[in-house]
Structures are given as C-alpha cells and as structure tokens.
Design a protein around this motif. Structure first.
Motif, PDB file in Angstrom:
ATOM      1  N   PRO A 138     -53.313 130.566 -68.896  1.00  0.00           N
ATOM      2  CA  PRO A 138     -53.131 129.208 -68.641  1.00  0.00           C
ATOM      3  C   PRO A 138     -52.296 129.174 -70.194  1.00  0.00           C
ATOM      4  N   ASN A 139     -52.621 129.723 -71.371  1.00  0.00           N
ATOM      5  CA  ASN A 139     -51.862 129.754 -72.728  1.00  0.00           C
ATOM      6  C   ASN A 139     -50.591 130.173 -72.467  1.00  0.00           C
ATOM      7  N   HIS A 140     -50.450 131.476 -72.084  1.00  0.00           N
ATOM      8  CA  HIS A 140     -49.160 132.050 -71.992  1.00  0.00           C
ATOM      9  C   HIS A 140     -48.166 131.664 -71.007  1.00  0.00           C
ATOM     10  N   PHE A 141     -48.631 131.329 -69.594  1.00  0.00           N
ATOM     11  CA  PHE A 141     -47.993 131.085 -68.495  1.00  0.00           C
ATOM     12  C   PHE A 141     -47.760 129.637 -68.452  1.00  0.00           C
ATOM     13  N   GLY A 142     -48.540 128.677 -69.386  1.00  0.00           N
ATOM     14  CA  GLY A 142     -48.479 127.359 -69.342  1.00  0.00           C
ATOM     15  C   GLY A 142     -47.903 126.793 -70.500  1.00  0.00           C
ATOM     16  N   ILE A 143     -48.841 126.808 -71.388  1.00  0.00           N
ATOM     17  CA  ILE A 143     -48.306 125.918 -72.760  1.00  0.00           C
ATOM     18  C   ILE A 143     -46.958 126.380 -73.322  1.00  0.00           C
ATOM     19  N   TRP A 144     -46.944 127.883 -73.626  1.00  0.00           N
ATOM     20  CA  TRP A 144     -45.838 128.488 -74.129  1.00  0.00           C
ATOM     21  C   TRP A 144     -44.669 128.498 -73.282  1.00  0.00           C
ATOM     22  N   LEU A 145     -44.491 128.649 -71.842  1.00  0.00           N
ATOM     23  CA  LEU A 145     -43.385 128.486 -70.944  1.00  0.00           C
ATOM     24  C   LEU A 145     -42.937 126.982 -71.072  1.00  0.00           C
ATOM     25  N   VAL A 146     -43.545 126.006 -71.069  1.00  0.00           N
ATOM     26  CA  VAL A 146     -43.338 124.902 -70.982  1.00  0.00           C
ATOM     27  C   VAL A 146     -43.006 123.795 -72.147  1.00  0.00           C
ATOM     28  N   GLY A 147     -43.923 124.401 -73.072  1.00  0.00           N
ATOM     29  CA  GLY A 147     -43.658 123.762 -74.634  1.00  0.00           C
ATOM     30  C   GLY A 147     -43.234 124.368 -75.689  1.00  0.00           C
ATOM     31  N   ILE A 148     -43.747 125.506 -76.021  1.00  0.00           N
ATOM     32  CA  ILE A 148     -43.428 126.266 -77.224  1.00  0.00           C
ATOM     33  C   ILE A 148     -41.881 126.908 -76.997  1.00  0.00           C
ATOM     34  N   CYS A 149     -41.755 127.570 -75.945  1.00  0.00           N
ATOM     35  CA  CYS A 149     -40.335 128.205 -75.935  1.00  0.00           C
ATOM     36  C   CYS A 149     -39.204 127.160 -75.608  1.00  0.00           C
ATOM     37  N   PRO A 150     -39.361 126.020 -75.126  1.00  0.00           N
ATOM     38  CA  PRO A 150     -38.175 125.073 -74.921  1.00  0.00           C
ATOM     39  C   PRO A 150     -38.156 124.524 -76.302  1.00  0.00           C
ATOM     40  N   LEU A 151     -39.310 124.176 -77.258  1.00  0.00           N
ATOM     41  CA  LEU A 151     -39.059 123.747 -78.431  1.00  0.00           C
ATOM     42  C   LEU A 151     -38.240 124.900 -79.325  1.00  0.00           C
ATOM     43  N   GLY A 152     -38.694 126.026 -79.317  1.00  0.00           N
ATOM     44  CA  GLY A 152     -37.786 126.942 -80.062  1.00  0.00           C
ATOM     45  C   GLY A 152     -36.446 127.085 -79.613  1.00  0.00           C
ATOM     46  N   GLY A 153     -36.037 126.820 -78.295  1.00  0.00           N
ATOM     47  CA  GLY A 153     -34.670 126.712 -77.985  1.00  0.00           C
ATOM     48  C   GLY A 153     -33.933 125.505 -78.699  1.00  0.00           C
ATOM     49  N   LEU A 154     -34.637 124.378 -78.630  1.00  0.00           N
ATOM     50  CA  LEU A 154     -34.154 123.159 -79.473  1.00  0.00           C
ATOM     51  C   LEU A 154     -33.923 123.250 -81.022  1.00  0.00           C
ATOM     52  N   VAL A 155     -35.119 123.863 -81.568  1.00  0.00           N
ATOM     53  CA  VAL A 155     -34.848 124.296 -82.906  1.00  0.00           C
ATOM     54  C   VAL A 155     -33.615 124.986 -82.950  1.00  0.00           C
ATOM     55  N   ASN A 156     -33.482 126.123 -82.378  1.00  0.00           N
ATOM     56  CA  ASN A 156     -32.219 127.087 -82.332  1.00  0.00           C
ATOM     57  C   ASN A 156     -30.984 126.122 -82.235  1.00  0.00           C
ATOM     58  N   VAL A 157     -30.810 125.190 -81.215  1.00  0.00           N
ATOM     59  CA  VAL A 157     -29.881 124.527 -81.140  1.00  0.00           C
ATOM     60  C   VAL A 157     -29.434 123.821 -82.282  1.00  0.00           C
TER      61      VAL A 157
END
Length: 168
Positions: A138-157
């Motif tokens: 649930p942590n790695h295939f839920g929270i990370w994929l839906v929350g943390i990875c997109p947030l990292g992408g936005l920080v990069n942008v």
C-alpha cells in the motif's frame, strides 16, 4: 537524455536505499513509525534521540534526492512542463522501487530478527507476506505512486524552470 534520467534515478535509488539500510541496521527503533500499526502499538516508546536522528537523516536524504534530481534534469537539458514532470516522476519512482525491493524485501529478509523491535520479536506481522500486504505494497504502490512521485515531478518542474529563467 532519458538514459541519463534513468541512470540518475538508479543512482539516487541506490544512495537512498543504502542509507535507509545503514540507519535501520544501526538503530532499528528509529523507524518504528514506519512499521505496521500492530507492531507500533506493542513496541516500546521511541527514544527522543533516536527519533531526532531519524528525522535529521530523512531530511538530509530527501534534500539530497530532490537536489540531485533538480541538478540532473537542469544539467541534462530537460525543459518543458511534461518532460520535467515525467523525469522527476521516473527518478522518484526508481527511488521508490529501490526502497521497496532493496529495504522492504532484500534487506529485511537478510537481516531477519535483527530488525525486530524489542518486545515485538514474536509478532506475526514481521512475516514477509504480512509486511508486504499491510505495509509495503500500500505504501509503495499507493502513496508513493499517487502522492510522492507526482509531487517530486512538480518540484522538478518549478525548480528547473526557475533555474532556466535565472541562468538560461
């Protein structure tokens, strides 16, 4: 360009996972809050110095990961909203997978009972199946994929766009 994005993501993943492994080996109680709730409830109180050490380590580790990602994408010439977002997402996805397979599966399996918290050694929640079903998946295939990875992408942008605006 994408080859560099993936290689840098793998490097970030390696540093992130090895740091987590080292800290959890030296002080398993530092990650009590990252254990399943059943273990957290029966585990002894976390020493304040252990909690501070974990928070400092995580702050430094996340700073390193984000700065590495930003510098990598800026220096590799990744420009535009979607390419930057995707590059940041891919890099954090690789960090996520390194954490999942490296720490949650390989390292925990290798270290076994040495990572069990005092007073919780006999908990069935430490079995690989329970750990994965209740915590890791649930942590790695839920929270990370839906929350943390997109947030990292936005920080990069945002960061790379600002650097491009300021320095070209």
């Amino acid at each position: 360009m994408w080859f560099h994005v993936i290689l840098d993501g793998l490097a970030m993943s390696l540093v992130f996972t090895l740091t987590l492994c080292l800290v959890s080996y030296m002080d398993p109680q530092a990650f009590t809050r990252m254990y399943p709730l059943g273990i957290q409830k029966i585990a002894p109180q976390i020493p304040k110095d252990s909690n501070r050490r974990k928070n400092l380590m995580l702050a430094l580790l996340w700073s390193f990961v984000l700065l590495f990602s930003i510098a990598s994408n800026y220096l590799n010439g990744v420009r535009g909203f979607w390419p930057l977002f995707l590059a940041g997402y891919i890099q954090l996805f690789l960090v996520d997978m390194g954490d999942f397979f490296g720490w949650n599966i390989l390292f925990r399996e290798k270290m076994g009972r040495r990572l069990h918290l005092p007073g919780t050694e006999d908990s069935p929640l430490y079995s690989r199946r329970n750990w994965l079903v209740r915590m890791a998946i649930p942590n790695h295939f839920g929270i990370w994929l839906v929350g943390i990875c997109p947030l990292g992408g936005l920080v990069n942008v945002g960061a790379v766009s600002l650097l491009t605006f300021l320095f070209g």
